[in-house]
Design an enzyme around this catalytic site. Structure first.
Site, PDB file in Angstrom:
ATOM      1  N   CYS A   1      -2.284  -3.221   7.498  1.00 32.43           N
ATOM      2  CA  CYS A   1      -2.145  -4.073   6.310  1.00 32.43           C
ATOM      3  C   CYS A   1      -0.838  -4.857   6.275  1.00 32.43           C
ATOM      4  O   CYS A   1      -0.808  -5.991   5.794  1.00 32.43           O
ATOM      5  CB  CYS A   1      -2.311  -3.233   5.052  1.00 32.43           C
ATOM      6  SG  CYS A   1      -3.974  -2.527   4.915  1.00 32.43           S
TER       7      CYS A   1
ATOM      8  N   ASP B   1       0.791  -1.246   0.000  1.00 33.67           N
ATOM      9  CA  ASP B   1       0.000   0.000   0.000  1.00 33.67           C
ATOM     10  C   ASP B   1       0.818   1.289   0.000  1.00 33.67           C
ATOM     11  O   ASP B   1       0.456   2.258   0.695  1.00 33.67           O
ATOM     12  CB  ASP B   1      -0.961   0.008   1.190  1.00 33.67           C
ATOM     13  CG  ASP B   1      -2.000  -1.104   1.121  1.00 33.67           C
ATOM     14  OD1 ASP B   1      -2.027  -1.823   0.100  1.00 33.67           O
ATOM     15  OD2 ASP B   1      -2.771  -1.249   2.081  1.00 33.67           O
TER      16      ASP B   1
ATOM     17  N   LYS C   1      -6.840  -4.694  -3.818  1.00 40.01           N
ATOM     18  CA  LYS C   1      -7.656  -5.293  -2.767  1.00 40.01           C
ATOM     19  C   LYS C   1      -8.680  -4.288  -2.259  1.00 40.01           C
ATOM     20  O   LYS C   1      -8.582  -3.086  -2.538  1.00 40.01           O
ATOM     21  CB  LYS C   1      -6.779  -5.801  -1.623  1.00 40.01           C
ATOM     22  CG  LYS C   1      -5.866  -4.750  -0.990  1.00 40.01           C
ATOM     23  CD  LYS C   1      -4.857  -5.389  -0.043  1.00 40.01           C
ATOM     24  CE  LYS C   1      -3.941  -4.363   0.600  1.00 40.01           C
ATOM     25  NZ  LYS C   1      -4.585  -3.479   1.546  1.00 40.01           N
TER      26      LYS C   1
END
Length: 281
Positions: free
Chosen positions: A150, A22, A105
């Site tokens: 994450c 990310d 995602k």
């Protein structure tokens, strides 16, 4: 495990993968869901990307505008990383030349997805585990943001999927929890931790194939164990040319196998031929 809680510094081979989590515009300082200091890890991740990983994968949150995680939908986060927006893009300064796959995602409006492997409800998988196994990967290194969301979720799922897993804590940033607190929790769950700077320093101390060949030849002349130096050489050689690295690895493993055989001393000519091959790489 060292005194500071980190694992002994590992060495990167093509059986390792780097998972970049990310590193997106909205998660950088000033973004819609900015993580303090996240922009500071970009140069470190870029350097890691130059190491001879067998696969480098990056993830992106890629949310619909009505995603369940957004505060306007009753979720915990401000609107962020909406599919197709500037904020959802990978950070422009992130080097992408070696990234082999980008996994998106959090695309279902009713389910959030922290992990690179599957959504939070464990009903939808990305296929990352199969991709890693198909590439012969047995260990993953995880970096990015956020360590306490994450990154941690990805590391836990990697362990659950059967991969040795290392979080490089200095190449991550957290939203709320400290690195020390996160590290203790991850280690208790079977996740190893290490420092990216230590890993890079180890890889930078490499010998060239010619230097390795010279050492092997000298040890063979002294009737020393080729297996010991072959294993050591494999651990310290660094090549950004992956086919060349694999050729060296294959040659050294052939030496290791020959050293284990009873007729080892009868194969000196064959061993010298392998050493010449290494010298020519």
């Amino acid at each position: 495990m060292t005194a500071n809680g980190h694992s002994e510094t590992p060495f990167i081979t093509p059986a390792d993968a780097l998972l970049i989590i990310d590193m997106q515009v909205d998660f950088m300082p000033g973004g819609e869901l900015g993580v303090a200091g996240a922009d500071g890890v970009v140069p470190l991740i870029n350097r890691l990307s130059e190491l001879p990983f067998g696969l480098i994968a990056a993830t992106q949150d890629w949310h619909p505008s009505d995603h369940v995680s957004f505060d306007m939908q009753g979720g915990p986060w401000p609107e962020h990383c909406v599919a197709g927006t500037k904020g959802a893009a990978l950070v422009p300064d992130l080097a992408q030349a070696h990234i082999g796959v980008v996994l998106r995602k959090g695309m279902r409006p009713d389910t959030d997805s922290y992990s690179a492997f599957e959504d939070n409800a464990r009903t939808s998988r990305t296929g990352l585990d199969g991709l890693l196994r198909g590439r012969g990967i047995n260990r993953v290194f995880v970096v990015g943001v956020a360590l306490d969301y994450c990154v941690a979720a990805t590391a836990r799922d990697a362990v659950r999927a059967g991969f040795a897993t290392v979080v490089l804590t200095d190449a991550c940033r957290s939203v709320a929890q400290s690195v020390a607190a996160m590290q203790a929790g991850l280690v208790s769950e079977g996740v190893e931790t290490a420092h990216a700077v230590d890993l890079l320093a180890l890889m930078d101390r490499a010998l060239t194939p010619r230097e390795i060949a010279d050492q092997l030849e000298a040890l063979l002349a002294g009737r020393s164990y080729v297996q010991a130096i072959a294993t050591r050489a494999l651990k310290i050689f660094n090549s950004h040319d992956r086919p060349r690295f694999k050729a060296l690895s294959d040659a050294l493993m052939e030496l290791v196998t020959m050293d284990a055989e009873p007729e080892f001393e009868l194969d000196r000519n064959a061993i010298l031929a392998i050493i010449d091959t290494i010298r020519s790489l």
